[in-house]
Design an enzyme around this catalytic site. Structure first.
Site, PDB file in Angstrom:
ATOM      1  N   TYR C 137       0.820  -1.443  -0.126  1.00 31.21           N
ATOM      2  CA  TYR C 137      -0.273   0.162  -0.376  1.00 31.21           C
ATOM      3  C   TYR C 137       0.955   1.232  -0.277  1.00 31.21           C
ATOM      4  CZ  TYR C 137      -3.726   3.160   1.919  1.00 31.21           C
ATOM      5  OH  TYR C 137      -4.297   4.202   2.433  1.00 31.21           O
ATOM      6  N   LYS C 167      -1.596  -1.259  -3.826  1.00 27.82           N
ATOM      7  CA  LYS C 167      -1.951   0.121  -4.169  1.00 27.82           C
ATOM      8  C   LYS C 167      -1.578   1.183  -4.032  1.00 27.82           C
ATOM      9  CE  LYS C 167      -5.772   2.354  -0.874  1.00 27.82           C
ATOM     10  NZ  LYS C 167      -5.881   1.825   0.749  1.00 27.82           N
ATOM     11  N   GLU C 195     -10.251  10.749  -6.570  1.00 17.35           N
ATOM     12  CA  GLU C 195     -10.484  11.659  -7.333  1.00 17.35           C
ATOM     13  C   GLU C 195      -9.695  11.662  -8.362  1.00 17.35           C
ATOM     14  OE1 GLU C 195      -9.427  11.159  -4.182  1.00 17.35           O
ATOM     15  OE2 GLU C 195      -7.171  12.855  -4.013  1.00 17.35           O
TER      16      GLU C 195
END
Lengths: 304, 304, 304, 304
Positions: C137, C167, C195
């Site tokens: 991550y 990720k 976003e």
């Protein structure tokens, strides 16, 4: 090479209300500094908004300072800029007018990321005034040149003949001391933070320094060196603490370049506004700063 | 205000072997760019080492570019410097010689920490050429001006009459899009990273852009816009991927300012060395870079 | 190795008013996520305040999520912590309860400064659950592990057998794409910023992603993937723009971990407060955020 | 509240070759520290890899240190972690076993960005041991908590009843002194950088300190305090310079946590390896470090 002893002042640059250069106050300015124990000036540096001046303005300033200072009062000209060719010309000019020395901080653009780049930059500039001592001005908070100064000294040693030392404006007294001890003190390590002169003296450093708050607080700051020499630790501490109290106030008013320049007006030597992008203080802010300075008894102890 | 459509190139500045300005290659340079689909030039910026040039050199460059470009080919002059007064003079000069527009990045010294400082800085400069569109060049990796561009747009809106938009050279496509949508697209958001033209197009942006690798890879990069317009996503992806492959190589050779400038020599337009403090590539490094570019088939697809 | 398709949600951790763990809402929480198009959960991560939970609490949460999710709904357990031995135990536990996969971000202490340290850290943890896919991550804004992800992929390739992918919660779509294309898509590059789903899709990425605002805005966000698949660019843009509008609001209320968790209460699933050192929102702040969300029509489009 | 006088040591945590805890060396370790002039230990901190240990291991270590230290030798337990609830339990445990005090650095996750968050974090932890002095451990290089310590003191003053002071591990002697002078020395400002004890003494500080290189160089470092007390400045300087020489070596071998721990083996107290993600030194590196230490005469002056 001669080492600097005592404190050199980094003067502000006087300006008219419209932001244009104002050479008129410089004669009185020099006299004020001499009177308060300073040993020279480091002009056109960060306090002097050197980067915000044109090449020609910087030359005019250097000429005027040379004209007004007394014999033996050192004029060191900061010649750093983003254009090394221009800086080299400024170095030549400084030599031509008889300045005592030159200096340059790392260019902020392009950002210096390697020692070799910094050496190359200093080399090109220093070679413009081969007979003058060249000082590197280390102030990474302003230009992000967070490089090892010990590695830098090793790299310039033997390569830049007129390299004299470093104006060290950074918090690490550990690194300062390592540089100071390099080859038994080969280079001149000028201390460059007025808030820590005393601790630096204890470690064996700060024999010479360049100050920014010396403009208005030079008597107190040179007093630290005197008290230390006299073995009067309590006096040295009191003076250093007071110097920190003054700096505390300035920090609340946009720091020395803006707030400090305005203090000069309060002690009778109006040097005018700062250039863009600095935001000048309002009259209210000035009054508020003045009150804070009065509260700590600044005006009884400051330069005059 | 007119919005820019297509890609503008940020040219390198030609220099002689000794680092002095060389205006001779500019005519051929302009022809090369026109031939490869570019719509204009953004001169004296970061690729052009504008900060490493003197005020006079910057004017000479601007005049020469104006002399050689064809009708309708936009010349935007980057006028930013650490001395706002000098920048304002450069803006006046750009207007005087008929440039299409001007631009400025945030000064790296003193470091801009607040939107108000940036607005003040742009305002002083933009007012030097009130009839020309002014673009703010946002490239915080170079000057640490990590400010909210949306807050900046709100602050300049209604205050700087000739403010046209932003050359946005930063990774946040989120912020880019927020700026692009401000007041239904009031300002011109020029995309400024050649590695992400396609994703930006998808979001509705990148109608206009300013490129640094367009100097040698303009055909490929303008091809992305064409492919997208044609609805040919696969072609657009292949071109964008290839553009990234080229950038991968350059990143291993000190980036576009140094490595990219040397590529120009490899494609037949020798622009000379970079100025101090840039470290120029050795012949071995050049050969190694050339081999890497050959390995990805660059020389069959590049500008010529 | 199977690649994830669609969006995985990073759930918040439900707490009682005193900050203790509250497992009760998890069943309804899972149902809500399923209903709104999410394909799984990435639990005990940054949104889940995993670092602020004890080892035992993290195991309890994992067990409860496993108990309530339907067949085929993926449970990925974030097991990262500052103590790799504890993380390894959490990995073993995840495997023992039948979780689909595991993940870990770089430890924030000691700060990871080299790829080799990161590989060593991931290796020790991943080896605790060798049959489960392990995801790194990447969220350097939270732990300052600003390392090249391409170099990292090269270093783990062939060394960590169950390494599945990244990720990727960082702004560089350029680096994302370079990683995605590594060995023709050998690793699974999960997009991690809600976003910018649309721009990433255009480039060929974002086939799978892990979202933080999917907790309350999952219908909109999964809608972007659907619209793109349908070739409806206008719809995709409208949804992406709306998703950004929602994120704009959250950014004004301490971000997703604090502001987003409070939104869950507003849509009917009260998950309680955040743990220290997060500052919880006041009722006034909640009302103000609610009004801003109403103003953009959030409550008509959000998860329910 | 009692102020600490003299130097406290931050011990390493002994481990078996497989990285598991090894309590066996602690008795001899404590004796070594007592013998060399240290006044106490600050356990489970950064030197002790506290963040890389489980809650249970941290308790075991604390119990063993309490068991072996002589009367009057202070045991301060660092209880900071990313989970404030766990830290509070560790604080309770420390009180329960009779520790002298507790401490905590700022959590690195989530990164502390505001004074209020830090106060809240310290408050929750300190309240677990209300009868013990609580020290905040300021080491922003490790956790990016670059907050004003003066603002922090003002904020905790009157709010955390058992707040004792700060272990100040940062370069700013200016800020250190401002904190030291707060309300005429209300709080205990422990100096936390072994390289600058002498300059700090000169300024009036460093009456108490916590060291990391005191593990193997405590005789030299406590010697600085003694020499200063005796008014022997030359001796103090020589010792401080030597301490810097030792630190120079360690900096070339991954710093104190890795390099320093290995020195313990060289002086006869093998404490085993470091935990992941630290990279342990090879035998070659150890031999090389040993040679550098011999070259400066370390083994004649170190702890034994």
């Amino acid at each position: 090479m001669e080492k600097i002893s005592g404190l050199i002042d980094a003067p502000f640059t006087p300006m008219h209300a419209d932001g244009s250069l104002n050479l008129a106050p410089i004669e009185a300015y020099a006299a004020l500094l001499v009177r308060n124990g300073l040993k020279g000036v480091f002009i056109n540096g960060s306090s002097g908004e050197g980067y915000l001046l044109s090449e020609e303005e910087r030359m005019q300033l250097a000429e005027e300072w040379m004209r007004v200072v007394p014999e033996g009062f050192k004029v060191i000209v900061h010649v750093g800029s983003t254009c090394a060719k221009s800086s080299r010309r400024l170095a030549e000019h400084a030599a031509g007018i008889g300045a005592w020395g030159i200096g340059a901080m790392a260019t902020p653009f392009p950002q210096i990321g390697r020692v070799e780049e910094l050496v190359k930059y200093c080399e090109e500039i220093a070679s413009g005034a081969p007979a003058l001592p060249f000082y590197y001005y280390h102030i990474p908070a302003f230009n992000h040149a967070y490089l090892s100064m010990l590695d830098f000294l090793k790299a310039v040693d033997g390569r830049i003949p007129n390299f004299a030392g470093i104006k060290y404006t950074f918090e690490s007294l550990y690194e300062y001391n390592r540089c100071r001890r390099y080859k038994n003190g080969k280079f001149d390590m000028l201390h460059g933070q007025d808030e820590t002169i005393l601790p630096c003296l204890a470690m064996g450093g700060a024999q010479g320094g360049i100050g920014g708050t010396t403009n208005y607080n030079g008597r107190v700051l040179t007093g630290i060196l005197d008290a230390w020499k006299d073995g009067d630790l309590e006096r040295a501490r009191e003076l250093q603490n007071f110097a920190q109290d003054v700096i505390d106030v300035i920090c609340r008013y946009r720091g020395n370049i803006v707030g400090g320049k305005r203090i000069m007006k309060l002690i009778g030597l109006d040097l005018g506004p700062n250039r863009t992008p600095f935001r000048n203080m309002t009259d209210e802010e000035e009054a508020s700063m003045k009150a804070e300075l009065e509260a700590i008894g600044f005006f009884e102890r400051c330069n005059r």
